[in-house]
Every structure is written in structure tokens, then in C-alpha cells.
Design an enzyme around this catalytic site. Structure first.
Site, PDB file in Angstrom:
ATOM      1  N   HIS A   1       0.786  -1.229   0.000  1.00 52.74           N
ATOM      2  CA  HIS A   1       0.000   0.000   0.000  1.00 52.74           C
ATOM      3  C   HIS A   1       0.822   1.285   0.000  1.00 52.74           C
ATOM      4  CE1 HIS A   1      -3.957   1.568   0.017  1.00 52.74           C
ATOM      5  NE2 HIS A   1      -4.508   0.610   0.723  1.00 52.74           N
TER       6      HIS A   1
ATOM      7  N   TYR B   1     -14.495   3.381   9.406  1.00 54.81           N
ATOM      8  CA  TYR B   1     -13.608   3.984   8.400  1.00 54.81           C
ATOM      9  C   TYR B   1     -14.127   3.621   7.014  1.00 54.81           C
ATOM     10  CZ  TYR B   1      -9.097   5.019   6.063  1.00 54.81           C
ATOM     11  OH  TYR B   1      -8.105   5.533   5.260  1.00 54.81           O
TER      12      TYR B   1
ATOM     13  N   THR C   1      -5.836   9.510   0.051  1.00 58.14           N
ATOM     14  CA  THR C   1      -7.121   9.128   0.616  1.00 58.14           C
ATOM     15  C   THR C   1      -7.505  10.027   1.779  1.00 58.14           C
ATOM     16  OG1 THR C   1      -6.081   7.568   2.150  1.00 58.14           O
ATOM     17  CG2 THR C   1      -6.789   6.707   0.010  1.00 58.14           C
TER      18      THR C   1
END
Length: 775
Positions: free
Chosen positions: A463, A579, A592
Site C-alpha cells: 500500500h 472507516y 485518501t
């Protein structure tokens, strides 16, 4: 050694008769072709840099301006208002006519650059306007009507990075707005006593330390392209010392109902070829910039695409680093504990799919055993980061181990050939999907493709370097190009011929000492325990999809989020901090932001609905909750989210060496429900009407909290929603299959509540079309 001999282009020995020079023409030819390929790439990048640098104008527009200015001079008019004459005075001595032409060209160039600067400034201002997202159809303001001029300044045929210089910087929200929204977000999770305490902490922070920290953030926002992204990458990802296998990796899966070929090597041949075609398009910036799904051009930041290939995460004792190299002409293939270097270019050309299949089959048929200690070597990357960093420095910093590790880390991407079969198969095809994600997460830490024995494949990524939409576009291009463009012959092999003289894939060599083998075993135990503890449940929900949801005049994403709130409450008998990933790619280098989906409005609806309140009351509360969710989502997209702002304030406080009880408590709150919508069918190559069976279930990720759930979902077409649920087996209160059953029930209950016969209009649906989101 064999590798060294293969790298030598010529040899010479000194004899009594003189120097005996032996040259390898094949090696020199490869060197020449490699150099030519490198220079072609440099020229393409230089050309693209010029085109991108002058966008939304074009380089040819310079010639138009020059000709226009020269034409006006011949009509004895002066469009420069004396500037051309001023320039002419400072030119070196030459003929009068030559001076006039040169001065006109210089003035035209300056005018052209000024026009470009003005157009880019106008485009940046237009892209900074986001109020259009909050307006209803039929009630467009005059400002938004003027804003629609963005299409005029958008240029034609943009390259992938054409809009980068015109994207606005991410704004820093006001402290008071962030604190207010934070308190509102935690109100449904706290009783009166806890909420009163948190309110006091927030007020003290806002009136004292907060303003000081905010000043530093504003200073950074003036200087940096994005005040969040570099700290987010470093402190959230790279400084994490725990294993990244489940905590930072995410995965994507193959088609659900179709396997283009059952031949493992053939599937690898087509898709590896497609990967390199995509990389070629990426290098030439021929990939169309991603825009929002609106009637005008709203580009998203493409900065994350730069590290899509040739990138790895290198471990360090305190922090990791993301390293990106220039394009390599090979991949590394893992099979049965062995690592092979496979060159995909020969004589300056990309190998055909059939030739790649031939090379992959050679690896599958290779009977050689792994080197001592090589079989489980990859476990080092899946364990804790500090032991891997120490082992890398001690055992892989010189000699044959360094050369082999460099080969792996500098490869275009990593490929694993697995002897297992995966997909929907066996007596319980649906249950067989649950094993797919765990195997995909157990991989090396850069773009990593797994090919299974029955022709199925999957992809894994880490990520830190990019978010899921970037990888999704690559993955969907590969799946579509493999199936619809390349195809297979009647026997299931790749099409085309094979050059049997291709050099065999080179097996990498290792010298693993016993001390390193012990560390490999320890890392393997950590990784195995982590993998065994993760429980996945993947299921396609086909009872209905966004088609029926939209007939109820509500947002599909908001509908699913409310279903998740209802399902979690029924599963855990409480509410939790939720979330939902949104994106900030409307801004330069944006990544993000968080949408806190558990709100006062969603809590009121869930309690009323589960408590048996009247349908009209529940319907009203439901629509109110949806409107609030859509508002929070739009605020997050437009830079007014709260979590990245609070995170950066916390980082500044650590740099200043000051403690904030408020920020410390905010950053320690667990996300027991972490959700994300995976973008699907970003590629225009899919045809869901004529080929509805070619659908991927998307991808997912591991749970964020030890006692929580990770839920990834993708809305596919009008009739399917795919879910990926994860949790820890060691937690006694979570169960993916139980939670999945609650999600199914909640979806049906909400659709029953909002039947298409209801006539009440929804402000949610009347707003602008929703846009695709990030993982």
C-alpha cells in the site's frame, strides 16, 4: 561464475604473439539494442515533458503565434506596443530585417509562454472549485455555470500527466471546523460523561496548542505540493515495524465465472505480455487520464502511476524506503522454492505471448532443487521489518546474495507459479473463494502476480506506493487484454510461434548460512501465524444490485454503508468507529481521506429500524442518514475531511516535542469497522452487456483492528455486489461468515423498506452523480 561470464562482451589474453582479442557479437548486439531502447525512452520522455509542460496548449501553437505576430508586422501594425522595438535595440549587430524577425520571434515566444501561464492558472482556479458537487440538478448556480468553462481550458488529447501542473493543492481546513466535525463524529459512540470529557479536551486543544500546530501546517501547505501525502506514506506505512503481509498489502482476484485457459503457462504468457504493453503505454503517457464520472472534465491526480513498475519497499531498522528504478527488461519468477530471472525482451523486441509461455513452461519443467535455504527465503519479507532489515544488511549486502536480491528488487514485477488450484470449484464453489485472499496476501512486497495450476491468477500489492484504483486499472487492462485481444488457440495455448533458440531463464544462486536460515524460520513462523489468524469470506451478492437501489432513488454506496451499520449493530450489539475510504485525488499528489460512516443520523435510523419503529419513520430517518453520509463523503473529497488534518497536527506536535492529550486520544481510537469500495471496470475494454460473465470479484484487505472487520465491496453492473470480509480468528467476538449473513439480511431489509413504489424524492439522488472512490 556463470552469471559473470554471461555478462562479458569480450575477452582478451596477452600472448607472446601479441594480444588475442575475442569478441562476443551477440553480447555486443544486446548492448547496442539495450542502449537504443534506453535512448528511445529518453527521447519519448523528453517529448512528453515538453507536451505536458505547455498543456493545455500544444507545442505547435507556438508556431501559430509566431506566424500571427510576423503577419501583423508586415501589415505595419505593432501588436507588441513597442516591445518588439525594445527587444531589437538589445540584439547584436545584424541586418535590420534579421533583427526584426528575431525580435518578433522572441516577443512571440514570451507572449506564447504568458498565454500558457494564464491558461494554466485559469484551469487551476477552475479545478479548485468544488461547490458543484453540493448542488442539486436543476438548481445550478451562476458560478457553477461559469465553472463549466473548464472544458474550454482542458485542451485536447491530454497525456497521462498533462493535468498534474494544473491540479490545486490540498487546502488545510480550519481548526474549529475539524474539531467540530470530530466531536460530531464521536457523539454516537460515547455516553454523556465520556463525550463531555472529550469536548473539554477538544476545546482546550483548539484554544491553545491547536493554533500553533496549525501555523506550521499552513506553512508546509504553501511550500509542499501536498501537506499530507509524504507524512502519510512515511509514518503510516514505511515506519510501521510489524509485518506488511496482512497489515499493508491488498489483493485483486481473477474472473469469477470464466477461466480463459486451464494451462498455467499460457495464462502467464498472455497476461505478462499484457503487463508489459501496459508499461509501454505508461512510459509513453498514452493512458487516458482518469476523470470523475461527470459531464465535464475533472481530472484526478496521476502521480501514483509513476511507481507502478520497477518499485520495491526496502526494509530499514527505523523506517523502510520505497525505491523505484528505470525500466528493466526482465521479471523474476518463483516456482517450488526457486527464483528465476526471465528476460522478456530479445533483440530489442518484446517476446510474444507464446514465447513467454514457452519460457514459463521451461521453469515449470525445470527439475533442479532449490539452493540450501532458498525454499522459504521469501518469508523474510513477510515477517517483522527489523529482523528483515538486519538480515538484509548482514547476509545480502555483498557477493552472490546481493546480486540475486538486486535482481529480484529491480525486476519489472514479481511472478509466482503455484502448484495449487484456486477459484470457484469443488463441492462448495462459493466456500472455495475464501481461501483465495490468504494465498494472495502471502507474497513479496511489490506488484506480485500469482498463477495457479488450473489457470487462475491473482495480484498482490503493497500500500505504501499506491492505492487500489491505480492497481485496479492495470489489473483490469491485463484481464481484458488477455481475454478479448490476445486470446488462445483451440488447445488453450497462446497464439503465435516460438523461437526455440531463446536462452533459458537464469536460475538465481544463493549462499544462505545457517544463521540466516534460523532467521528465515523465525520470520516464517511469524508470517504463518499471522496468515493462519486471518479469516476471509468472499461472496458475490446477486439478489439485486445498484439497478434496484437506484430505482429507490438513493446512492448505492450510501445504501451499502447503511447496510453495514445495521449489520454491525446486529452482529455486535453496539456501534463502532467506522472507516470508509474516500479519495483526495482532485488535488495534486492526493491519496485518501476518511469518511466516518457511523453518524448520529445513522445511529438514530439503525436503532429505530431494529427497534421496530413504523416504516414511514424509519424511511425518513434512513434518507436523513443517507444525506448526511453523502455530505461527509463530498467534504472528504474536497479537502474538508478531518482525519488527515488531525494526523498531520499530531505529526507536527511530535516534531515540536509537545504532548496533546486530545490528539493522542484521537489517534489511538480503533477502527473496528474498516470499509472501502473497490473500483471496478475502470477499463473501457470490458463489455458487460455482451460478456457479463467476465466479471472480477474485486479485491480486499486484512482487518485493521484485532477485534474488528475489514470489508471491501465492489458494485458490478446493475445486478451484483461483491463482498470481501476479513477478521482475526483469534478474536472470539468476530466471525466473517456470521457477519456476511448479517450483511445479506440488512441489504434485503433496507430494500424492503425502500421499495420502488415509494414516491418520496431523495436529495441524495438529486445531487450530482457519485464518483468512484479509492481503497
Amino acid at each position: 561464475m556463470a552469471e559473470a561470464h554471461q555478462a562479458v562482451a569480450f575477452q582478451f589474453t596477452v600472448t607472446p604473439e601479441g594480444i588475442d582479442l575475442q569478441m562476443s557479437h551477440q553480447a555486443l548486439t544486446e548492448i547496442y539494442l539495450s542502449g537504443m531502447r534506453s535512448w528511445k525512452k529518453r527521447i519519448i520522455r523528453l517529448k512528453n515533458s515538453v507536451i505536458t509542460g505547455v498543456y493545455p496548449a500544444s507545442p505547435s501553437s507556438w508556431l501559430f503565434v509566431v506566424i500571427a505576430i510576423l503577419a501583423t508586422m508586415y501589415t505595419r501594425s505593432d501588436p507588441s506596443m513597442g516591445l518588439i522595438a525594445k527587444i531589437q535595440e538589445h540584439l547584436p549587430s545584424m541586418s535590420t530585417q534579421c533583427q526584426a524577425v528575431v525580435s518578433a520571434v522572441l516577443f512571440s515566444t514570451m507572449l506564447w509562454l504568458l498565454l500558457i501561464f494564464t491558461m494554466r492558472l485559469c484551469l487551476k482556479q477552475l479545478l479548485s472549485y468544488h461547490r458543484w458537487m453540493f448542488e442539486q440538478h436543476g438548481k445550478m448556480s451562476n458560478t457553477t455555470k461559469v465553472w463549466a468553462l473548464v472544458r474550454i481550458f482542458s485542451g485536447r488529447k491530454p497525456l497521462l500527466y498533462s493535468y498534474q501542473g494544473s491540479l490545486p493543492n490540498l487546502p488545510v481546513p480550519a481548526i474549529k471546523d475539524t474539531v467540530k466535525r470530530y466531536l460530531e463524529s464521536v457523539r454516537p459512540l460515547m455516553d454523556d460523561t465520556k463525550y463531555e470529557r472529550m469536548t473539554k479536551l477538544a476545546e482546550e486543544f483548539e484554544s491553545s496548542l491547536g493554533n500553533r500546530l496549525q501555523w506550521y501546517l499552513k506553512l508546509k501547505a504553501l511550500w509542499a505540493s501536498n501537506y499530507v501525502s509524504d507524512w502519510w506514506e512515511e509514518y503510516i506505512y514505511l515506519r510501521g515495524r510489524s509485518p506488511i503481509m496482512v497489515n499493508s498489502n491488498y489483493y485483486g482476484m481473477d474472473f469469477l465465472y470464466v477461466t480463459p485457459t486451464p494451462i498455467q503457462a499460457a495464462r502467464a504468457g498472455n497476461s505478462i505480455h499484457a503487463f508489459f504493453l501496459y508499461r509501454r503505454k505508461l512510459n509513453k503517457e498514452e493512458i487516458k487520464p482518469v476523470s470523475l464520472a461527470t459531464s465535464t472534465v475533472i481530472p484526478l491526480c496521476a502521480a501514483q502511476c509513476e511507481r507502478m513498475f520497477n518499485t520495491t519497499r526496502t526494509p530499514g531498522e527505523e523506517t523502510d524506503t520505497v525505491q523505484h528504478w528505470q525500466d528493466s527488461d526482465y521479471i523474476v519468477v518463483y516456482h517450488r522454492g526457486r527464483y528465476f530471472r526471465l528476460r522478456v525482451y530479445q533483440a530489442g523486441r518484446l517476446l510474444s505471448p507464446r514465447e513467454i509461455e514457452f519460457q514459463i513452461q521451461r521453469i515449470l519443467d525445470d527439475p533442479s532443487p532449490p539452493c540450501k535455504g532458498e525454499a522459504k527465503l521469501g518469508a523474510l519479507t513477510a515477517g517483522d521489518r527489523i529482523p528483515w532489515a538486519k538480515a538484509r544488511m548482514k547476509y545480502f549486502s555483498s557477493g552472490v546474495n546481493k546480486r540475486s536480491l538486486d535482481c529480484i528488487e529491480k525486476a519489472a514485477f514479481f511472478v509466482a507459479l503455484d502448484d495449487d488450484e484456486q477459484g470457484m470449484m469443488g463441492d462448495d464453489p462459493a466456500a472455495s473463494l475464501d481461501l483465495f485472499p490468504v494465498l494472495l496476501l502471502n507474497c513479496w512486497n511489490f506488484p506480485h502476480i500469482v498463477y495457479y495450476k488450473n489457470g487462475k491468477n491473482g495480484i498482490n500489492a503493497e500500500h505504501s506506493w499506491a492505492d487500489a484504483p491505480v492497481l485496479s486499472h492495470l489489473w483490469e487492462f491485463t484481464l481484458a487484454f488477455d481475454s478479448f485481444q490476445l486470446g488462445y488457440n483451440a488447445e488453450g495455448h497462446c497464439k503465435g510461434d516460438v523461437d526455440s533458440s531463446l536462452p533459458r531463464p537464469q536460475k538465481l544462486s544463493w549462499e544462505i548460512p545457517p544463521e540466516c536460515e534460523e532467521q528465515i524460520s523465525q520470520s516464517l513462523a511469524v508470517a504463518q501465524a499471522l496468515a493462519d489468524d486471518v479469516d476471509f469470506h468472499v461472496f458475490p451478492f446477486q439478489d439485486f444490485g445498484k439497478g434496484k437501489i437506484k430505482k429507490c432513488r438513493v446512492s448505492p454506496d450510501a445504501f451499502i454503508q447503511m447496510a453495514l451499520q445495521l449489520a454491525y449493530y446486529r452482529d455486535q450489539k453496539r456501534f463502532c468507529l467506522t472507516y470508509e475510504a474516500s479519495m483526495t485525488r482532485l488535488f495534486r499528489e492526493g491519496r485518501t481521506e476518511t469518511v466516518r460512516s457511523c453518524t448520529n443520523e445513522s445511529r438514530a435510523f439503525v436503532q429505530a429500524f431494529d427497534g421496530g419503529e413504523a416504516a414511514d419513520v424509519c424511511s425518513r430517518l434512513f434518507r436523513t442518514a443517507l444525506e448526511k453520509h453523502q455530505l461527509l463523503y463530498r467534504l472528504a473529497m474536497t479537502g474538508a475531511g478531518i482525519d488527515r488534518h488531525l494526523f498531520c497536527l499530531y505529526v507536527v506536535s511530535k516534531y515540536l516535542g509537545v504532548e496533546s492529550p486530545f490528539l493522542k486520544e484521537v489517534l489511538s481510537e480503533p477502527w473496528r469497522l474498516s470499509t472501502s469500495q473497490t473500483p471496478v471496470q475502470l477499463s473501457e475494454m470490458f463489455d458487460p452487456v455482451n460478456h457479463p460473465e467476465y466479471v472480477s470479484p474485486g479485491g480486499g484487505f486484512g482487518p485493521v483492528a484485532d477485534d474488528g472487520y475489514g470489508v471491501s465491496y465492489c458494485v458490478v453492473g446493475d445486478c451484483m455486489i461483491n463482498f470481501h470480509i476479513s477478521c482475526k480468528r483469534s478474536c472470539p467476538v468476530t466471525d466473517t461468515h456470521k457477519f456476511g449473513a448479517q450483511i445479506r439480511k440488512a441489504l434485503h431489509d433496507l430494500l424492503q423498506l425502500l421499495s420502488p413504489t415509494q414516491k418520496e424524492p431523495s436529495k441524495v439522488e438529486e445531487s450530482r452523480p457519485e464518483v468512484k472512490k479509492d481503497l
